[in-house]
Design a protein around this motif. Structure first.
Motif, mmCIF file in Angstrom:
data_model
loop_
_atom_site.group_PDB
_atom_site.id
_atom_site.type_symbol
_atom_site.label_atom_id
_atom_site.label_comp_id
_atom_site.label_asym_id
_atom_site.label_seq_id
_atom_site.Cartn_x
_atom_site.Cartn_y
_atom_site.Cartn_z
ATOM 1 N N ARG A 1 0.831 -1.204 0.000
ATOM 2 C CA ARG A 1 0.000 0.000 0.000
ATOM 3 C C ARG A 1 0.865 1.254 0.000
ATOM 4 O O ARG A 1 0.637 2.190 -0.774
ATOM 5 C CB ARG A 1 -0.924 0.004 1.216
ATOM 6 N N TRP B 1 -4.018 -1.851 -5.279
ATOM 7 C CA TRP B 1 -4.121 -0.470 -4.818
ATOM 8 C C TRP B 1 -4.318 0.468 -6.011
ATOM 9 O O TRP B 1 -3.377 0.772 -6.730
ATOM 10 C CB TRP B 1 -2.881 -0.086 -4.023
ATOM 11 N N LYS C 1 -8.598 3.635 -3.120
ATOM 12 C CA LYS C 1 -8.280 4.875 -2.406
ATOM 13 C C LYS C 1 -9.554 5.645 -2.067
ATOM 14 O O LYS C 1 -9.667 6.246 -0.989
ATOM 15 C CB LYS C 1 -7.342 5.736 -3.256
ATOM 16 N N TYR D 1 -12.463 4.281 -1.490
ATOM 17 C CA TYR D 1 -13.070 3.571 -0.367
ATOM 18 C C TYR D 1 -12.426 3.978 0.950
ATOM 19 O O TYR D 1 -13.110 4.178 1.964
ATOM 20 C CB TYR D 1 -12.937 2.060 -0.566
ATOM 21 N N GLU D 2 -11.110 4.080 0.958
ATOM 22 C CA GLU D 2 -10.402 4.498 2.164
ATOM 23 C C GLU D 2 -10.825 5.902 2.582
ATOM 24 O O GLU D 2 -11.054 6.165 3.774
ATOM 25 C CB GLU D 2 -8.892 4.457 1.922
ATOM 26 N N ASN D 3 -10.926 6.798 1.626
ATOM 27 C CA ASN D 3 -11.353 8.176 1.928
ATOM 28 C C ASN D 3 -12.782 8.213 2.447
ATOM 29 O O ASN D 3 -13.115 9.012 3.334
ATOM 30 C CB ASN D 3 -11.223 9.044 0.679
ATOM 31 N N SER E 1 -12.814 7.110 6.041
ATOM 32 C CA SER E 1 -12.258 8.196 6.854
ATOM 33 C C SER E 1 -13.275 9.323 7.036
ATOM 34 O O SER E 1 -13.404 9.893 8.126
ATOM 35 C CB SER E 1 -10.980 8.726 6.203
ATOM 36 N N ARG F 1 -7.754 4.081 10.901
ATOM 37 C CA ARG F 1 -6.940 3.239 10.028
ATOM 38 C C ARG F 1 -7.207 1.749 10.294
ATOM 39 O O ARG F 1 -7.266 0.942 9.360
ATOM 40 C CB ARG F 1 -5.461 3.563 10.253
ATOM 41 N N THR G 1 -10.450 0.747 8.713
ATOM 42 C CA THR G 1 -10.303 0.695 7.261
ATOM 43 C C THR G 1 -9.716 -0.633 6.810
ATOM 44 O O THR G 1 -10.201 -1.253 5.855
ATOM 45 C CB THR G 1 -9.406 1.850 6.780
ATOM 46 N N LEU H 1 -10.606 -3.123 3.661
ATOM 47 C CA LEU H 1 -9.529 -3.568 2.778
ATOM 48 C C LEU H 1 -9.301 -5.078 2.848
ATOM 49 O O LEU H 1 -9.189 -5.738 1.805
ATOM 50 C CB LEU H 1 -8.241 -2.822 3.128
#
Length: 256
Positions: free
Chosen positions: A84, A150, A155, A157-159, A162, A168, A171, A176
């Protein structure tokens, strides 16, 4: 035409299965000499003698499993998390190029380069040293394997997590890891097989003290002990066959 295709298919299956059948036949035989078409003895004598004998096949099978499982688990997990950071790094191209470095040299040459440092830190000729050496080969593979995971979609999805207040840890554990579960299983299988069939690096770092099943196969062949060699080959085939079944049964079917 259909009959011809059927014959061709059966010929193809026989050609693939014959080496495995012959190895099993040879492992169950003894005193098979030219010009006899069949061995003088056919049974489980060779397999029974393996347990507790000086051949150490049972121990080699066990130590090979320990080494391969250790390498596969550590390489898969560390490769997933570290890939990542490599994929999102501003120097991604350079870091990705460096991951190919262990594959530039032949395993024997690479092992010879590592042997000096392993000797200095006291892990040369040990199981731990073999695990670390094989990890150095398997870890870059895991990095390269997960690099395609990645992307911009992941990205986003991560945002999103958040933005909704997730940290983290949330996430990784809730988003993930479930999304990458299939890829992680495939990477685990691949890195396990890399370690399971590794010979050159293991022979240098293990220096004959760590006799994995692959090392045993070559030792028996050099000693012209074809019956034990065939038996060790049969044992060598078992984990890949099991992994292929698990991969098809629980991973491939879900991916499609």
């Amino acid at each position: 035409m259909s009959k011809l295709k059927s014959i061709a298919l059966w010929a193809y299956v026989v050609a693939i299965m014959f080496p495995f059948f012959f190895l099993l036949l040879l492992s169950l035989s003894s005193d098979w000499r030219y010009p006899a078409l069949l061995p003088e003895y056919f049974g489980l004598k060779n397999w029974v003698q393996v347990v507790g004998t000086e051949s150490g096949l049972a121990y080699s099978f066990f130590i090979s499993l320990v080494i391969s499982l250790s390498v596969a688990v550590t390489a898969t997990l560390s490769g997933f998390f570290i890939s990542r950071y490599v994929s999102y790094h501003k120097k991604k191209g350079l870091l990705t190029m460096l991951t190919y470095f262990p594959y530039i040299l032949a395993p024997v040459v690479f092992g010879a380069c590592l042997s000096y440092y392993f000797l200095r830190i006291g892990i040369f000729g040990t199981t731990a040293g073999v695990i670390i050496a094989q990890f150095i080969i398997a870890f870059p593979y895991a990095l390269i394997f997960f690099s395609s995971f990645w992307n911009e979609k992941i990205k986003n999805y991560e945002n999103l997590v958040s933005t909704l207040g997730g940290n983290r840890w949330t996430t990784f554990t809730k988003v993930l890891l479930p999304m990458a579960k299939g890829l992680m299983m495939v990477c685990f299988f691949q890195t396990f097989l890399i370690s399971w069939f590794e010979y050159g690096l293991t022979s240098i770092i293990g220096v004959g003290k760590v006799q994995t099943l692959t090392i045993k196969v070559f030792l028996f062949i050099k000693e012209a002990n074809f019956y034990y060699g065939a038996m060790s080959c049969c044992l060598l085939i078992i984990p890949p066959v099991v992994l292929i079944y698990i991969n098809k049964r629980f991973v491939f079917n879900k991916l499609i």
